[in-house]
Structure formats: C-alpha cells, structure tokens
Design a protein around this motif. Structure first.
Motif, PDB file in Angstrom:
ATOM      1  N   TYR A 112      49.391  18.766  18.797  1.00 52.70           N
ATOM      2  CA  TYR A 112      48.574  17.606  18.447  1.00 52.70           C
ATOM      3  C   TYR A 112      47.089  17.881  18.650  1.00 52.70           C
ATOM      4  CZ  TYR A 112      46.729  12.918  18.109  1.00 52.70           C
ATOM      5  OH  TYR A 112      45.998  11.834  17.739  1.00 52.70           O
ATOM      6  N   ASN A 113      46.259  17.304  17.779  1.00 56.80           N
ATOM      7  CA  ASN A 113      44.818  17.439  17.868  1.00 56.80           C
ATOM      8  C   ASN A 113      44.192  16.211  17.218  1.00 56.80           C
ATOM      9  OD1 ASN A 113      42.036  18.245  17.159  1.00 56.80           O
ATOM     10  ND2 ASN A 113      42.679  20.286  17.803  1.00 56.80           N
ATOM     11  N   ILE A 114      43.116  15.703  17.784  1.00 58.56           N
ATOM     12  CA  ILE A 114      42.491  14.492  17.259  1.00 58.56           C
ATOM     13  C   ILE A 114      41.951  14.680  15.841  1.00 58.56           C
ATOM     14  CG2 ILE A 114      40.107  14.850  18.045  1.00 58.56           C
ATOM     15  CD1 ILE A 114      40.218  11.893  19.060  1.00 58.56           C
ATOM     16  N   ILE A 115      41.869  15.937  15.395  1.00 61.35           N
ATOM     17  CA  ILE A 115      41.420  16.194  14.028  1.00 61.35           C
ATOM     18  C   ILE A 115      42.407  15.620  13.007  1.00 61.35           C
ATOM     19  CG2 ILE A 115      42.554  18.422  13.691  1.00 61.35           C
ATOM     20  CD1 ILE A 115      38.929  17.571  12.682  1.00 61.35           C
ATOM     21  N   TYR A 116      43.679  15.484  13.405  1.00 61.57           N
ATOM     22  CA  TYR A 116      44.680  14.945  12.476  1.00 61.57           C
ATOM     23  C   TYR A 116      44.424  13.477  12.148  1.00 61.57           C
ATOM     24  CZ  TYR A 116      47.091  19.282  13.773  1.00 61.57           C
ATOM     25  OH  TYR A 116      47.412  20.596  14.011  1.00 61.57           O
ATOM     26  N   PRO A 117      44.273  12.600  13.123  1.00 61.38           N
ATOM     27  CA  PRO A 117      43.927  11.217  12.768  1.00 61.38           C
ATOM     28  C   PRO A 117      42.562  11.118  12.090  1.00 61.38           C
ATOM     29  CG  PRO A 117      43.876  11.514  15.150  1.00 61.38           C
ATOM     30  CD  PRO A 117      44.547  12.717  14.574  1.00 61.38           C
ATOM     31  N   LEU A 118      41.616  11.995  12.469  1.00 58.96           N
ATOM     32  CA  LEU A 118      40.306  11.988  11.821  1.00 58.96           C
ATOM     33  C   LEU A 118      40.460  12.252  10.320  1.00 58.96           C
ATOM     34  CD1 LEU A 118      37.194  12.014  11.763  1.00 58.96           C
ATOM     35  CD2 LEU A 118      37.308  14.444  12.360  1.00 58.96           C
ATOM     36  N   ASN A 119      41.221  13.296   9.972  1.00 53.38           N
ATOM     37  CA  ASN A 119      41.429  13.624   8.556  1.00 53.38           C
ATOM     38  C   ASN A 119      42.166  12.499   7.832  1.00 53.38           C
ATOM     39  OD1 ASN A 119      40.148  16.080   8.749  1.00 53.38           O
ATOM     40  ND2 ASN A 119      42.029  17.241   9.119  1.00 53.38           N
ATOM     41  N   TYR A 120      43.168  11.934   8.494  1.00 54.66           N
ATOM     42  CA  TYR A 120      43.953  10.854   7.886  1.00 54.66           C
ATOM     43  C   TYR A 120      43.060   9.656   7.573  1.00 54.66           C
ATOM     44  CZ  TYR A 120      47.502   7.193   7.406  1.00 54.66           C
ATOM     45  OH  TYR A 120      48.261   6.150   6.934  1.00 54.66           O
ATOM     46  N   LEU A 121      42.233   9.287   8.530  1.00 54.16           N
ATOM     47  CA  LEU A 121      41.370   8.116   8.355  1.00 54.16           C
ATOM     48  C   LEU A 121      40.257   8.396   7.341  1.00 54.16           C
ATOM     49  CD1 LEU A 121      41.173   7.211  12.117  1.00 54.16           C
ATOM     50  CD2 LEU A 121      42.244   5.787  10.359  1.00 54.16           C
ATOM     51  N   TYR A 122      39.702   9.597   7.392  1.00 50.17           N
ATOM     52  CA  TYR A 122      38.627   9.958   6.459  1.00 50.17           C
ATOM     53  C   TYR A 122      39.118   9.923   5.016  1.00 50.17           C
ATOM     54  CZ  TYR A 122      34.971  12.663   4.158  1.00 50.17           C
ATOM     55  OH  TYR A 122      33.968  13.074   3.312  1.00 50.17           O
ATOM     56  N   THR A 123      40.297  10.500   4.789  1.00 45.02           N
ATOM     57  CA  THR A 123      40.835  10.484   3.422  1.00 45.02           C
ATOM     58  C   THR A 123      41.263   9.081   3.008  1.00 45.02           C
ATOM     59  OG1 THR A 123      43.025  11.096   4.268  1.00 45.02           O
ATOM     60  CG2 THR A 123      41.603  12.886   3.504  1.00 45.02           C
ATOM     61  N   GLY A 124      41.461   8.188   3.977  1.00 49.19           N
ATOM     62  CA  GLY A 124      41.808   6.809   3.675  1.00 49.19           C
ATOM     63  C   GLY A 124      40.600   5.932   3.418  1.00 49.19           C
ATOM     64  N   GLY A 125      39.405   6.523   3.495  1.00 45.48           N
ATOM     65  CA  GLY A 125      38.195   5.788   3.175  1.00 45.48           C
ATOM     66  C   GLY A 125      37.514   5.096   4.343  1.00 45.48           C
ATOM     67  N   TYR A 126      37.948   5.394   5.569  1.00 45.24           N
ATOM     68  CA  TYR A 126      37.341   4.748   6.733  1.00 45.24           C
ATOM     69  C   TYR A 126      36.074   5.490   7.168  1.00 45.24           C
ATOM     70  CZ  TYR A 126      41.675   2.127   7.167  1.00 45.24           C
ATOM     71  OH  TYR A 126      42.739   1.297   6.919  1.00 45.24           O
ATOM     72  N   ALA A 127      35.091   4.734   7.640  1.00 40.96           N
ATOM     73  CA  ALA A 127      33.885   5.328   8.214  1.00 40.96           C
ATOM     74  C   ALA A 127      34.205   5.738   9.649  1.00 40.96           C
ATOM     75  CB  ALA A 127      32.739   4.322   8.186  1.00 40.96           C
ATOM     76  N   THR A 128      34.105   7.034   9.946  1.00 40.29           N
ATOM     77  CA  THR A 128      34.522   7.546  11.252  1.00 40.29           C
ATOM     78  C   THR A 128      33.361   8.199  11.998  1.00 40.29           C
ATOM     79  OG1 THR A 128      35.185   9.669  10.265  1.00 40.29           O
ATOM     80  CG2 THR A 128      36.874   7.971  10.453  1.00 40.29           C
ATOM     81  N   THR A 129      33.444   8.147  13.318  1.00 40.23           N
ATOM     82  CA  THR A 129      32.490   8.832  14.191  1.00 40.23           C
ATOM     83  C   THR A 129      33.291   9.549  15.270  1.00 40.23           C
ATOM     84  OG1 THR A 129      30.865   7.060  13.849  1.00 40.23           O
ATOM     85  CG2 THR A 129      30.456   8.581  15.665  1.00 40.23           C
ATOM     86  N   LEU A 130      32.984  10.828  15.491  1.00 40.74           N
ATOM     87  CA  LEU A 130      33.729  11.638  16.464  1.00 40.74           C
ATOM     88  C   LEU A 130      32.780  12.286  17.455  1.00 40.74           C
ATOM     89  CD1 LEU A 130      36.431  13.003  17.395  1.00 40.74           C
ATOM     90  CD2 LEU A 130      35.852  14.873  15.831  1.00 40.74           C
ATOM     91  N   GLN A 131      33.155  12.223  18.729  1.00 40.02           N
ATOM     92  CA  GLN A 131      32.421  12.930  19.785  1.00 40.02           C
ATOM     93  C   GLN A 131      33.431  13.692  20.631  1.00 40.02           C
ATOM     94  OE1 GLN A 131      30.830  11.274  23.818  1.00 40.02           O
ATOM     95  NE2 GLN A 131      29.182  10.939  22.340  1.00 40.02           N
TER      96      GLN A 131
END
Length: 243
Positions: free
Chosen positions: A156-175
């Motif tokens: 598991y890696n937080i990059i997976y939900p990041l990619n899922y949300l980004y491709t779903g059109g959500y505005a994301t911020t990661l630190q």
C-alpha cells in the motif's frame, strides 16, 4: 507521544495552509482510536463524531475526553466499524465538513474512499503511508526462518488514492515527511510482539514460539531487544467537485 505530537502539528498546519478553519465545522474521525485527533479538532472549535468500534479503546477514549475537559456535546462516539456502517440509514451521509482518517486500513480501497466522499459535504483528509518503508529486522528474519521466503514488501502507498482521486477529477493536495524512531522492549515483550504479528499468518505452536524466543535471546542487548524504524507518511486533502 513525540511522533503523535508531530503528526498532530503537521495536520493542523496542513489544514491552515489549505485555508480550512475548523471553528464551527463538523468533523468525522474514522477510527478515532485514543482520540488524539478528535480532541485536537475540538480545541480548534470543531464538533467531532469519533468512529471507533473497539470497546476497550472506547473506554479509554471516554476517559481521555473527560480528562481533557472537552464538553460532552463536542465529541460524539459511534461504536461501529467504518466498513459496516450504512451512512444513509444512520443519517450520516453529507453531514460533515471534514471527513478524516489516519493510518486506517479500513479506508484503503476505492469503495472506502467513495464512502468518505459520501459522508462529506466539503473536504476529506487522509493520513497514510507514503513512499518509503518501515524496517523491522526481527519480522524480516523470523519470516524468513519460519516460511523460508522473503517477507512480502509493503504494497500500500498513499499514491494509490491520490491517483484514483486525481483521475476522478478531484482537486488534491499532498504533503509527505519522514519519521524515524527506536523501540526498546523487554525480552517477554519482544517475544509477544513478534508472536502477535506472526499469529496473523500461522498457528502459534510451541515450535514457533521457540523460534521467536531463540531469535530474541540472540539479539537482546542486556535485558532488552531494540529495533530501528523508518517510515514516510503523507497527508492527502481533497475537495468535493462542487467547491
């Protein structure tokens, strides 16, 4: 305690940098545990629903809330697993300004992310494992001895939900940031620590306990067993599309 304080401080700064003022907001804390985040959110003026199914932890959470002097109406505790709760039937759908989860295996699937979104009307915030690794020489060595193969790498890696949300059109911020620490356990504590881990995968027979005990004895410094850990964590914030 130091790692939790650091995580709390980072989370609050992260929210502030994103322009989110918690005063007057309704927050859902998924897997609230001992309530570190729930209590911290109330100090910033939020009203919190703490979701925690483990009864023993809930008992300690209630004591911590009382000792912290938090008003009873500021934190509501729901003793249900996130995976099982029906948001519509419980009236929790679209009821929260911020839905939050920290290091919770129950939110590591697309369906769980969608459920967080279903509960939220404004923002969602996830804290989880990012790039990097947590090192446990003992787990690695004992796995090799008992299974005669290498310990499977963390998947598991937080990059997976990041990619899922980004491709779903959500505005994301990661630190992201790194944490490292030392842990010292007495010999009995170390044996139990490894036994708890390995019991998830095999029967804790006397031969298994013997292998663990022998390893701990071989690697104890005096009366204690020590290990070093390093992990990289991330905070992932996303807005609902209509914002």
């Amino acid at each position: 305690k130091d790692r939790m304080k650091n995580r709390l401080r980072r989370t609050m700064h992260f929210l502030t940098a994103a322009g989110i003022n918690l005063k007057g907001l309704k927050v859902l804390d998924i897997g609230a545990g001992m309530g570190d985040f729930s209590i911290a959110f109330t100090t910033q003026g939020a009203t919190v629903t703490a979701l925690e199914p483990a009864i023993k932890i809930v008992n300690r959470l209630e004591k911590r809330i009382l000792n912290a002097g938090v008003a009873p109406q500021k934190i509501q505790i729901l003793k249900q697993p996130w995976e099982e709760i029906d948001l519509v039937k419980t009236g929790l759908a679209k009821q929260f300004d911020l839905v939050f989860a920290s290091l919770n295996p129950g939110v590591r699937t697309p369906a769980a992310l969608e459920k967080m979104i279903e509960a939220s009307r404004r923002w969602c915030l996830l804290c989880d494992v990012a790039a990097g690794k947590q090192t446990s020489p003992g787990k690695t060595e004992l796995w090799s001895r008992l299974f005669e193969e290498a310990l499977p790498a963390r998947q598991y890696n937080i990059i997976y939900p990041l990619n899922y949300l980004y491709t779903g059109g959500y505005a994301t911020t990661l630190q992201t940031w790194s944490e490292s620490w030392e842990e010292k356990r007495s010999r009995p504590e170390a044996v139990q620590y490894f036994l708890d881990f390995l019991s998830l995968y095999l029967e804790p027979t006397s031969s298994v306990i013997n292998v663990i005990s022998k390893y701990v004895d071989q690697n104890c410094q005096g009366n204690f067993y020590e290990e070093s850990y390093q992990v990289r964590l991330g905070l992932l914030l996303w807005n609902l599309p209509d914002l």
